[in-house]
Write a protein that holds these residues in place. Structure first.
Motif, PDB file in Angstrom:
ATOM      1  N   HIS A  59      61.584 -35.106 -81.395  1.00 27.04           N
ATOM      2  CA  HIS A  59      61.069 -34.471 -80.255  1.00 27.04           C
ATOM      3  C   HIS A  59      61.101 -35.632 -79.582  1.00 27.04           C
ATOM      4  CE1 HIS A  59      61.343 -30.730 -82.552  1.00 27.04           C
ATOM      5  NE2 HIS A  59      60.866 -30.297 -81.488  1.00 27.04           N
ATOM      6  N   ASP A  78      57.617 -26.206 -76.797  1.00 26.40           N
ATOM      7  CA  ASP A  78      59.013 -26.224 -77.397  1.00 26.40           C
ATOM      8  C   ASP A  78      59.158 -25.173 -77.457  1.00 26.40           C
ATOM      9  OD1 ASP A  78      61.230 -26.916 -78.720  1.00 26.40           O
ATOM     10  OD2 ASP A  78      60.756 -28.967 -78.631  1.00 26.40           O
ATOM     11  N   ARG A 124      61.169 -24.154 -80.178  1.00 25.64           N
ATOM     12  CA  ARG A 124      62.101 -23.934 -80.877  1.00 25.64           C
ATOM     13  C   ARG A 124      61.911 -24.022 -81.900  1.00 25.64           C
ATOM     14  NH1 ARG A 124      65.421 -29.119 -79.442  1.00 25.64           N
ATOM     15  NH2 ARG A 124      63.271 -29.611 -79.392  1.00 25.64           N
ATOM     16  N   TYR A 125      61.333 -24.836 -82.828  1.00 24.43           N
ATOM     17  CA  TYR A 125      61.083 -25.254 -84.796  1.00 24.43           C
ATOM     18  C   TYR A 125      59.749 -25.113 -85.105  1.00 24.43           C
ATOM     19  CZ  TYR A 125      65.721 -26.872 -83.516  1.00 24.43           C
ATOM     20  OH  TYR A 125      67.238 -27.857 -83.493  1.00 24.43           O
ATOM     21  N   LYS A 171      56.892 -22.170 -83.985  1.00 25.83           N
ATOM     22  CA  LYS A 171      56.359 -21.174 -82.770  1.00 25.83           C
ATOM     23  C   LYS A 171      55.392 -20.703 -83.315  1.00 25.83           C
ATOM     24  CE  LYS A 171      60.872 -18.765 -83.052  1.00 25.83           C
ATOM     25  NZ  LYS A 171      61.613 -20.022 -83.317  1.00 25.83           N
TER      26      LYS A 171
END
Ligand code: NDP
Length: 330
Positions: free
Chosen positions: A34, A246, A248-249, A251
């Motif tokens: 990231h 983000d 994506r990974y 939450k």
């Protein structure tokens, strides 16, 4: 301004031998999964890398598809390397990987020789490097014979495109098989990169024993559970956090009341040790000598200062161990 690495960069970092090899890794390494893609602030990324090296972090971990978009973390790393780190190449360990989806079609994913060889060539171009120090197969591939995947790693070493090879997320059983195949080819398996944190302890169920027996090193990824094992989520979800930005990974809904309760208890113990929770979470992994390095990510240089200070105290008393294990359910 041109970058001159801090003269004291090796004064406080500690290094551990990677398994039975001659290679030493810093106890803390930095990953570029990231905060280094084209979606991120380039100048900030550059500051993070400079800060890392100034702190004695000699190891930067990448992969073909870090970004987003895929490839962009390697591209940005290449730009920063060219500007700041070129003259320090021999002081650095740079890794990359292939194994997850990278480009369309059947040759841009999993573990075929076709994919691994092509992917590393692309990675080297993006980073502007002649070789990487460590190249990994990024995840097990149930469809490709292990002999083929390990054969690709062996070939990569023989071609001089990587000095050492590793595997990531392989089970204990497949790790031993991979080790044996590589050994028969004359290429040692240097390292395993598993996911490992106080909240995800699958490696304790056989993998650490296997690598310990074979003399393979290890580097633990997502040791802070992507930020959950810090004090940052104790008062809600900060706007600049991975969970908010983000998604994506990590939450927001993964940060449940139960987890927060557990994290609060761990945070209280960390305080009694004069450590931040991030430091205690890292120290908890480093207390095992089979862990060569702990691979953190950071969104700010200050987080690196916090994390690196973990190495000052990686000892836990029996009472602390019992207390922490009862909280995390180990
Ligand atoms: P971490 O568990 O260390 O999480 C990093 C995130 O936690 C940071 O981006 C930051 O997020 C937050 N954080 C870090 N330090 C602090 C601190 N001191 N105080 C408060 N918050 C902090 O690791 P990652 O999940 O980022 O993974 C690390 C590396 O592991 C990756 O870069 C990659 O190299 C590797 N990896 C490998 C995988 C594999 O399959 N082999 C898979 C995943 C990762 P915030 O934005 O909230 O500030």
């Amino acid at each position: 301004l041109p970058y001159h690495a801090a003269a004291e960069r090796y004064d406080s970092m500690k290094f551990r031998k990677c398994g039975n090899s001659g290679l030493k890794l810093p106890e803390i390494s930095l990953g570029l999964w990231h905060n280094f893609g084209h979606n991120a602030d380039f100048t900030l990324g550059r500051k993070i890398l400079r800060r890392a090296f100034d702190l004695g972090i000699t190891h930067f971990d990448l992969a073909n598809n870090y970004g987003p978009p895929y490839g962009s973390a390697e591209e940005n790393f290449g730009r920063i390397f060219e500007k700041d780190f070129k003259s320090y190449r021999d002081e650095l360990l740079i890794s990359s990987k292939a194994g997850w989806d990278m480009w369309p079609g059947p040759y841009g994913n999993f573990g075929s020789k076709k994919y691994l060889i092509a992917s590393l060539d692309q990675s080297l171009k993006r980073m502007g490097l002649e070789y990487v120090d460590i190249f990994y197969h990024h995840r097990p591939d149930p469809e490709t014979p292990l002999e083929e995947t390990m054969g690709a790693l062996d070939q990569i070493v023989r071609q001089g495109k990587a000095l050492y090879v590793g595997i990531s997320q392989y089970s204990a059983e497949d790790t031993v098989k991979a080790y044996d195949i590589l050994k028969s080819m004359g290429t040692p398996l240097l390292i395993h990169q598993p996911r490992y944190s106080m909240l995800d302890r699958w490696v304790e169920n056989g993998l650490l024993d296997a690598i310990g027996e074979k003399g393979v090193g290890s580097i633990a990824f997502s040791p802070l559970e992507q930020g959950m094992l810090t004090d940052k989520y104790l008062k809600g979800i900060p706007e600049d956090s991975r969970a908010a930005k983000d998604g994506r990974y990590l939450k927001a809904e993964q940060i449940s009341e139960d987890k927060i309760e557990m994290i609060r208890k761990l945070n209280d113990i960390a305080k009694t040790r004069d450590q931040s929770l991030a430091q205690m979470a890292i120290a908890w992994l480093l207390k095992d000598p089979r862990i060569t390095s702990v691979l953190v990510g950071v969104s700010k240089p200050e987080q690196l200062d916090d994390n690196v200070a973990a190495i000052k105290n990686t000892e836990f008393g029996p009472a602390e161990i019992t207390q922490i294990k009862s909280i995390i359910g180990a």
